[in-house]
Scaffold this active site. Structure first.
Site, PDB file in Angstrom:
ATOM      1  N   GLU A  81      14.665  15.353 -25.527  1.00 25.76           N
ATOM      2  CA  GLU A  81      14.186  16.610 -24.947  1.00 25.76           C
ATOM      3  C   GLU A  81      15.104  17.804 -25.145  1.00 25.76           C
ATOM      4  O   GLU A  81      14.640  18.925 -25.304  1.00 25.76           O
ATOM      5  CB  GLU A  81      13.946  16.399 -23.438  1.00 25.76           C
ATOM      6  CG  GLU A  81      12.856  15.417 -23.102  1.00 25.76           C
ATOM      7  CD  GLU A  81      11.480  15.919 -23.506  1.00 25.76           C
ATOM      8  OE1 GLU A  81      11.168  17.096 -23.247  1.00 25.76           O
ATOM      9  OE2 GLU A  81      10.715  15.142 -24.113  1.00 25.76           O
TER      10      GLU A  81
ATOM     11  N   SER B  61      -9.979 -23.414  26.021  1.00 25.63           N
ATOM     12  CA  SER B  61      -8.999 -24.107  26.863  1.00 25.63           C
ATOM     13  C   SER B  61      -7.560 -23.769  26.520  1.00 25.63           C
ATOM     14  O   SER B  61      -6.658 -24.127  27.284  1.00 25.63           O
ATOM     15  CB  SER B  61      -9.203 -25.621  26.749  1.00 25.63           C
ATOM     16  OG  SER B  61     -10.448 -25.991  27.298  1.00 25.63           O
TER      17      SER B  61
END
Length: 837
Positions: free
Chosen positions: A90, A488
């Site tokens: 770049e 239960s």
């Protein structure tokens, strides 16, 4: 001569005027374009959107959440190789220029003139600083105005910030394709590596991407991607940043990428990860979750999670297969390339080793199947076609679920499968547990579902969670979102209230038919035991809980009052509010597996309040802890100057004591008896001290088991999402408890057999297990836990139930009812009190 001098003077004056006009023009242009330039000072405090990452307790990555997949990496942590690769691609003169590369601009201007009118996009001449200006402060508009503003901003940014700061912003902001922003995220997305692990070729490929990440896709445009990567390698060599041999090697390296998804990164952790995501969202909101860069340490134990899923899936599949084969869920035209057609059929990706397949041909002895092909990173269907064989052994379980042949074991594969059937299959194993090469077993997605939660009872840390058979199939988390009747399994809370109010495990209660007038025209309620019509007469509470006797629980609830039971259920977090109806003492209310496991944790830890959590700690993007689950104070943990033989640090636990530790132990001891000799005896195979309770709802719609060792609690329910009967005999002991057994055998395999700790004050007395009275010398019996002053006498003094001759009446007793007590004369007998209550 004078004319020449005058002419030259004129030219000089004219030139000066032109120069001054030009300078004025440039100054005016600069002033004009500078008027509305963005404030570049905001870069100083810039906080880019950063993904939130969730890690399991062992540090393994569990999940990532973001709108832009980005991990912010300080420039000091970026390897020199990666920096050089991006500079080569770049802006090789980055550390020399002042924000603008005039040579590059001249080159771009010449190319623009040459391509004028050709509709080609102008070549950029932006430095890294200019790209920072554009990415952070401007738009992507292609115009001279934007380029001028970009240049002006670049020069200002260069004066305000260091080169390293500018490069740091650039490397963390750029978009590199596949949803990855910044080099840290891209390194993970493309290569599943951290940046310091990248090779020259890999770093060069990432550096090539900023120009056009879509054009340089590693699969769709592999040749072009490799060409651009090699260009970056050449620039690295040209600048003297790598050696010739390294460059040659990098150019030859294949461009192999490892796709990394956004979902849970731990097998079977999808439900857990989604629950953590919801938690963070509720705490901090959407922006913090997806952009805040949070680091979350979850409580998940990955190994235990796999164990939990394995046990849960095996239990659901076992029940489902016992119901028979319902047929292939869909059909497919297998003419032509069946792989392309099968690839378009939606399959479940989280149920490995199950795989979707299509039946290609069948015979009496076997069927040939073709497996669904995978997809490459670009979405293209793999050209590989894998096949296998399902033999008769692989379909032997597949009895017809309906029709004339219902319940019959198949005698040929063709009776079960036909060409074009879309099915699931997994490897077939022999009797020794080894996979048979090339052979597979038919599988069926179960209709039944359920959930499991495993928790540390001392801290509330959720170690494993299974929210259903498959997260891909249904994201509804049945562990936290499904409200079901616990049946239960709620009874231990009723017994806790009783133990705290004068009862003991040896208290005798009558198990006999009972009628409750519900008033207001509702009618009479006649609760029954699971084995209706069979009653045991007077039984101790220990035996009543062991056999899960409903009539005893109703009598107990009637005696102590439903408001008290409601207060206990709220205290334990099972219900927010419990209606004052006796049926709720049998678990008729609706709650979740998570709530039930949390309640049982308080039995296991001696009655301390537990707050369940899936998160240990949350840190912000700067490493500051903003949440910590463990709120205990550690006195002496901070030791200035190091260790100097001072006293050991002390953990100060200020959590509320919701239950008397002695009561907690009594209930634990009674539930241990449930496992040893009651409705959950299958769990006894674990071979370690386990306490627990089964639960079965009306019409056998849900089956539960909640149990625990001294350091681990597990809760399970099995049932259909739209509740319906599971089948006669499909109780908690038959369906849920075996799943718990399989899980606990794995989870506790390497743990010592530690007994439950007896709290101070408890008195252990040997009693007769049937009567609850003290056992005589040499008569055996069991050790029962009593609080101080509640130990039983040697015998009972019973008043008001015998006839004149001292004999007990023999009339009016239900079948199976023990002699010695009249159902009409009393319900509950407390040892040593001299009467019936």
């Amino acid at each position: 001569m004078r004319f020449l001098v005058r002419f030259l003077g004129f030219l000089f004056a004219a030139g000066t005027v032109v120069f001054l006009v030009g300078v004025a023009g440039v100054a005016g242009a600069i002033w004009h374009f500078s008027k509305d330039l963005p404030d570049y000072s905001q870069l100083q405090d810039y906080e880019p959107p950063v993904m939130t990452r969730v890690h399991a307790s062992d540090g393994a990555l569990l999940g990532e959440y973001s709108k832009e997949r980005r991990l912010y990496l300080p420039i000091q942590a970026v390897p020199k190789l990666v920096i050089n690769a991006f500079l080569a691609a770049e802006d090789k003169n980055f550390y020399e220029h002042g924000g603008i590369d005039f040579t590059g601009m001249a080159r771009a201007a010449v190319l623009y003139a040459q391509n004028f009118g050709s509709n080609k996009r102008p070549q950029g001449a932006s430095t890294i600083t200019q790209q920072v200006a554009k990415n952070f402060l401007l738009t992507n508009e292609v115009s001279f105005t934007r380029k001028i503003k970009e240049a002006l901003l670049a020069m200002r940014i260069e004066r305000a910030y260091s080169k390293d700061r500018i490069l740091e912003l650039y490397l963390n902001e750029i978009y590199l394709g596949l949803g990855a922003y910044g080099i840290a995220a891209a390194s993970l997305v493309y290569f599943d590596k951290s940046v310091n692990e990248l090779t020259i070729a890999e770093a060069s490929y990432l550096a090539a991407l900023p120009k056009a990440p879509a054009v340089l896709h590693p699969v769709r445009n592999r040749d072009r991607a490799v060409e651009r990567r090699n260009y970056v390698v050449d620039r690295l060599l040209e600048n003297g940043w790598i050696k010739q041999a390294d460059a040659d090697k990098a150019r030859k390296e294949a461009l192999n990428v490892t796709s990394r998804g956004n979902g849970a990164h731990i097998f079977a952790g999808e439900y857990f990860a989604e629950e953590v995501r919801r938690d963070i969202f509720e705490r901090y909101g959407e922006k913090k979750l997806y952009e805040g860069g949070l680091s979350v340490r979850a409580t998940l134990d990955p190994k235990m999670q796999v164990m939990a899923r394995k046990a849960m899936v095996a239990g659901l599949v076992k029940y489902d297969e016992a119901s028979g084969w319902r047929g292939a869920p869909s059909k497919l035209d297998i003419s032509g390339d069946w792989g392309v057609k099968l690839a378009d059929v939606k399959s479940l990706g989280d149920i490995a080793p199950w795989r979707m397949a299509v039946v290609l041909e069948t015979s009496d002895q076997s069927a040939r199947i073709g497996f669904q092909p995978g997809r490459e990173l670009g979405g293209a269907i793999s050209k590989v076609r894998q096949t296998g064989i399902i033999t008769l052994d692989g379909v032997r379980w597949a009895k017809a679920a309906s029709g004339p042949a219902k319940g019959r074991t198949p005698t040929s594969v063709a009776q079960v499968l036909a060409a074009g059937d879309v099915i699931y299959a997994d490897p077939l194993f022999d009797k020794e547990g080894k996979p048979v090469e090339g052979q597979y077993r038919l599988r069926q997605l179960p209709e039944v579902s359920g959930a499991m939660v495993a928790m540390d009872p001392w801290t509330g840390r959720v170690l494993a969670m299974v929210g259903g058979f498959s997260f891909d199939q249904s994201q509804f988390n049945r562990a936290t979102q499904a409200y079901r009747q616990p049946g239960s399994s709620f009874k231990p809370l009723v017994y806790s209230a009783a133990m705290d109010n004068g009862y003991t495990p040896s208290t005798v209660v009558v198990d006999a038919p009972i009628e409750i007038d519900q008033g207001q025209g509702v009618g009479v309620w006649r609760p029954e035991n699971y084995s209706s019509g069979k009653y045991q007469g007077p039984v101790t509470l220990r035996n009543a809980l062991r056999n899960s006797l409903n009539t005893v629980t109703v009598r107990l609830a009637q005696d102590i009052g439903m408001p008290l039971i409601g207060e206990y259920s709220k205290r334990f977090g099972v219900y927010d509010e419990l209606p004052n109806y006796l049926s709720y003492a049998l678990g008729a209310g609706e709650t979740t597996v998570m709530r039930m496991v949390t309640a049982y944790s308080m039995f296991a830890n001696g009655g301390r309040r537990v707050k369940p959590t899936l998160i240990d700690r949350i840190q912000d993007r700067y490493g500051h802890t903003i949440f910590k689950h463990d709120a205990r104070e550690c006195r002496g943990c901070d030791a200035p100057g190091g260790w100097k033989n001072q006293a050991e640090p002390q953990l100060v636990d200020r959590r509320e004591q919701v239950l008397d530790p002695m009561t907690a132990y009594q209930i634990t001891s009674m539930m241990e008896y449930v496992v040893q000799a009651g409705t959950a005896t299958v769990v006894k195979e674990v071979g370690k001290p386990i306490a627990g309770k089964t639960g079965t709802t009306n019409d056998e719609k849900d089956a539960w088991f909640i149990g625990f060792s001294p350091d681990l609690v597990v809760g399970i329910y099995v049932g259909f999402d739209k509740p319906r009967n599971l089948g006669r005999g499909m109780t908690g002991g038959h369906l849920a408890a075996p799943i718990a057994k399989d899980f606990l055998k794995l989870a506790l395999a390497d743990k010592p057999a530690i007994p439950f700790k007896v709290p101070a004050g408890i008195k252990l007395v040997r009693v007769d297990p049937k009567s609850g009275m003290r056992a005589g010398p040499g008569s055996g019996g069991l050790l029962e836990a009593f609080k101080p002053g509640t130990a039983p006498p040697d015998n009972y003094s019973v008043i008001g139930v015998a006839d004149a001759d001292g004999r007990m009446p023999q009339q009016g007793y239900p079948q199976g009812y023990q002699q010695g007590y009249q159902p009409d004369s009393g319900n509950i007998m407390r040892p040593g009190t001299g009467g019936l209550y």
